[in-house]
Design a protein around this motif. Sequence first.
Motif, PDB file in Angstrom:
ATOM      1  N   SER A  47       0.847  -1.187   0.000  1.00 41.40           N
ATOM      2  CA  SER A  47       0.000   0.000   0.000  1.00 41.40           C
ATOM      3  C   SER A  47       0.882   1.236   0.000  1.00 41.40           C
ATOM      4  CB  SER A  47      -0.882   0.006   1.255  1.00 41.40           C
ATOM      5  OG  SER A  47      -1.421   1.287   1.486  1.00 41.40           O
ATOM      6  N   PRO A  48       0.468   2.315  -0.667  1.00 43.23           N
ATOM      7  CA  PRO A  48       1.256   3.550  -0.597  1.00 43.23           C
ATOM      8  C   PRO A  48       1.170   4.230   0.759  1.00 43.23           C
ATOM      9  CG  PRO A  48      -0.749   3.931  -1.847  1.00 43.23           C
ATOM     10  CD  PRO A  48      -0.691   2.459  -1.571  1.00 43.23           C
ATOM     11  N   HIS A  49       0.387   3.649   1.689  1.00 45.11           N
ATOM     12  CA  HIS A  49       0.268   4.195   3.040  1.00 45.11           C
ATOM     13  C   HIS A  49       1.192   3.495   4.032  1.00 45.11           C
ATOM     14  CE1 HIS A  49      -3.354   6.567   1.979  1.00 45.11           C
ATOM     15  NE2 HIS A  49      -3.591   5.562   1.160  1.00 45.11           N
ATOM     16  N   VAL A  50       2.050   2.600   3.552  1.00 45.18           N
ATOM     17  CA  VAL A  50       3.030   1.954   4.430  1.00 45.18           C
ATOM     18  C   VAL A  50       4.160   2.936   4.715  1.00 45.18           C
ATOM     19  CG1 VAL A  50       4.686   0.073   4.659  1.00 45.18           C
ATOM     20  CG2 VAL A  50       2.477  -0.347   3.584  1.00 45.18           C
ATOM     21  N   GLY A  51       4.594   3.001   5.954  1.00 44.76           N
ATOM     22  CA  GLY A  51       5.693   3.895   6.299  1.00 44.76           C
ATOM     23  C   GLY A  51       5.295   5.356   6.187  1.00 44.76           C
ATOM     24  N   ALA A  52       6.293   6.241   6.205  1.00 45.43           N
ATOM     25  CA  ALA A  52       6.031   7.672   6.048  1.00 45.43           C
ATOM     26  C   ALA A  52       5.426   7.913   4.668  1.00 45.43           C
ATOM     27  CB  ALA A  52       7.322   8.466   6.220  1.00 45.43           C
ATOM     28  N   HIS A  53       4.327   8.646   4.637  1.00 40.96           N
ATOM     29  CA  HIS A  53       3.653   8.824   3.359  1.00 40.96           C
ATOM     30  C   HIS A  53       2.865  10.135   3.324  1.00 40.96           C
ATOM     31  CE1 HIS A  53       0.562   6.900   5.873  1.00 40.96           C
ATOM     32  NE2 HIS A  53      -0.311   7.614   5.172  1.00 40.96           N
ATOM     33  N   ALA A  54       2.579  10.555   2.114  1.00 38.62           N
ATOM     34  CA  ALA A  54       1.749  11.733   1.863  1.00 38.62           C
ATOM     35  C   ALA A  54       0.433  11.273   1.265  1.00 38.62           C
ATOM     36  CB  ALA A  54       2.452  12.684   0.897  1.00 38.62           C
ATOM     37  N   ASP A  55      -0.662  11.673   1.890  1.00 38.85           N
ATOM     38  CA  ASP A  55      -1.982  11.389   1.319  1.00 38.85           C
ATOM     39  C   ASP A  55      -2.264  12.351   0.174  1.00 38.85           C
ATOM     40  OD1 ASP A  55      -2.515   9.398   3.139  1.00 38.85           O
ATOM     41  OD2 ASP A  55      -3.873  10.591   4.371  1.00 38.85           O
ATOM     42  N   ALA A  56      -2.896  11.835  -0.862  1.00 39.93           N
ATOM     43  CA  ALA A  56      -3.408  12.684  -1.936  1.00 39.93           C
ATOM     44  C   ALA A  56      -4.859  13.045  -1.650  1.00 39.93           C
ATOM     45  CB  ALA A  56      -3.322  11.946  -3.267  1.00 39.93           C
ATOM     46  N   PRO A  57      -5.365  14.137  -2.211  1.00 37.47           N
ATOM     47  CA  PRO A  57      -6.796  14.416  -2.090  1.00 37.47           C
ATOM     48  C   PRO A  57      -7.669  13.239  -2.532  1.00 37.47           C
ATOM     49  CG  PRO A  57      -5.660  16.348  -2.901  1.00 37.47           C
ATOM     50  CD  PRO A  57      -4.640  15.241  -2.865  1.00 37.47           C
ATOM     51  N   LEU A  58      -7.191  12.450  -3.483  1.00 36.20           N
ATOM     52  CA  LEU A  58      -7.932  11.293  -3.962  1.00 36.20           C
ATOM     53  C   LEU A  58      -8.208  10.288  -2.851  1.00 36.20           C
ATOM     54  CD1 LEU A  58      -9.144   9.740  -6.373  1.00 36.20           C
ATOM     55  CD2 LEU A  58      -6.854   8.814  -6.816  1.00 36.20           C
ATOM     56  N   HIS A  59      -7.407  10.305  -1.812  1.00 35.89           N
ATOM     57  CA  HIS A  59      -7.591   9.366  -0.702  1.00 35.89           C
ATOM     58  C   HIS A  59      -8.902   9.616   0.053  1.00 35.89           C
ATOM     59  CE1 HIS A  59      -6.670   6.711   2.578  1.00 35.89           C
ATOM     60  NE2 HIS A  59      -6.468   7.672   3.454  1.00 35.89           N
ATOM     61  N   TYR A  60      -9.317  10.870   0.133  1.00 34.87           N
ATOM     62  CA  TYR A  60     -10.503  11.219   0.915  1.00 34.87           C
ATOM     63  C   TYR A  60     -11.536  12.014   0.115  1.00 34.87           C
ATOM     64  CZ  TYR A  60      -7.039  14.934   1.439  1.00 34.87           C
ATOM     65  OH  TYR A  60      -6.057  15.864   1.186  1.00 34.87           O
ATOM     66  N   ASP A  61     -11.359  12.060  -1.203  1.00 34.81           N
ATOM     67  CA  ASP A  61     -12.266  12.793  -2.082  1.00 34.81           C
ATOM     68  C   ASP A  61     -12.321  12.043  -3.406  1.00 34.81           C
ATOM     69  OD1 ASP A  61     -13.591  14.503  -3.794  1.00 34.81           O
ATOM     70  OD2 ASP A  61     -12.365  16.265  -3.347  1.00 34.81           O
ATOM     71  N   ALA A  62     -13.474  11.515  -3.758  1.00 33.00           N
ATOM     72  CA  ALA A  62     -13.599  10.709  -4.975  1.00 33.00           C
ATOM     73  C   ALA A  62     -13.191  11.471  -6.229  1.00 33.00           C
ATOM     74  CB  ALA A  62     -15.033  10.198  -5.121  1.00 33.00           C
ATOM     75  N   GLN A  63     -13.319  12.792  -6.202  1.00 37.32           N
ATOM     76  CA  GLN A  63     -12.921  13.615  -7.340  1.00 37.32           C
ATOM     77  C   GLN A  63     -11.580  14.320  -7.100  1.00 37.32           C
ATOM     78  OE1 GLN A  63     -16.508  13.518  -6.587  1.00 37.32           O
ATOM     79  NE2 GLN A  63     -16.285  12.008  -8.222  1.00 37.32           N
ATOM     80  N   GLY A  64     -10.889  13.948  -6.046  1.00 34.34           N
ATOM     81  CA  GLY A  64      -9.645  14.623  -5.700  1.00 34.34           C
ATOM     82  C   GLY A  64      -8.488  14.239  -6.599  1.00 34.34           C
ATOM     83  N   ALA A  65      -7.441  15.049  -6.542  1.00 30.79           N
ATOM     84  CA  ALA A  65      -6.253  14.829  -7.361  1.00 30.79           C
ATOM     85  C   ALA A  65      -5.450  13.636  -6.853  1.00 30.79           C
ATOM     86  CB  ALA A  65      -5.376  16.077  -7.352  1.00 30.79           C
ATOM     87  N   ALA A  66      -4.878  12.897  -7.781  1.00 33.34           N
ATOM     88  CA  ALA A  66      -3.920  11.849  -7.428  1.00 33.34           C
ATOM     89  C   ALA A  66      -2.641  12.498  -6.931  1.00 33.34           C
ATOM     90  CB  ALA A  66      -3.650  10.957  -8.634  1.00 33.34           C
ATOM     91  N   ILE A  67      -1.829  11.738  -6.231  1.00 33.90           N
ATOM     92  CA  ILE A  67      -0.641  12.325  -5.612  1.00 33.90           C
ATOM     93  C   ILE A  67       0.342  12.869  -6.645  1.00 33.90           C
ATOM     94  CG2 ILE A  67       0.676  10.172  -5.472  1.00 33.90           C
ATOM     95  CD1 ILE A  67       0.457  12.981  -2.790  1.00 33.90           C
ATOM     96  N   GLY A  68       0.383  12.284  -7.829  1.00 39.14           N
ATOM     97  CA  GLY A  68       1.305  12.767  -8.844  1.00 39.14           C
ATOM     98  C   GLY A  68       0.960  14.131  -9.399  1.00 39.14           C
TER      99      GLY A  68
END
Length: 210
Positions: A47-68
């Motif tokens: 998962s991209p949430h393993v270890g230190a990580h940055a959440d993208a808006p897409l994580h909590y918003d269906a229309q949010g931006a991906a981390i890239g």
Amino acid sequence: MTRQIWDISPAIHPAAPVFPGDTPYSQEWCATIGPACPVNVSAIHMSPHVGAHADAPLHYDAQGAAIGAVDLNAFLGPCRVIHAIGCGPLIEWQHIEHAVDADLPARVLVRTYQNAPTVWDPGLAAYAPETVKKLADLGVQLIGIDTASIDPASSKSLDSHMVIRARGLRVLENLVLDAVAEGDYELIALPLKLSEADASPVRAVLRALR
């Protein structure tokens, strides 16, 4: 002179704790050095949430931006580390106001653990939504924490995530701040340019300002 660096990223390995039901780290070797092969090549699954990580808006918003697609400015620059060790289930304003002043940087990292856990902690400390709102009002662009989430592990409403969604803040989770004193530093924690991902691992470090 070289400025001191603090590595605030936990090690990633198969036993690294993950949110229950999330994908842990695993690795396999696709090629190994030998008579017919000059290199080692591995494949990793996590998962991209393993270890230190940055959440993208897409994580909590269906229309949010991906981390890239997220602007990198919030992940690089002056920050303040604030201790709220043993604060309880929520970081309330009273736990951090001692370190908030007119010169507060745009990035705030809060330490809640005396020693970072090596197993999943269902009682992790999280940000109270009102604390996030007050930090945003003061111009903070990024909040970080040494637990797995800025919301309680059992939360379904993700109230603090909804605040950062509404206010356009960025977030770092699973930091290791055990060796970091309260004070101001330079944060460097750039996410990978993953075009469709809801988060990204980061190699988060702090650097002395002088």
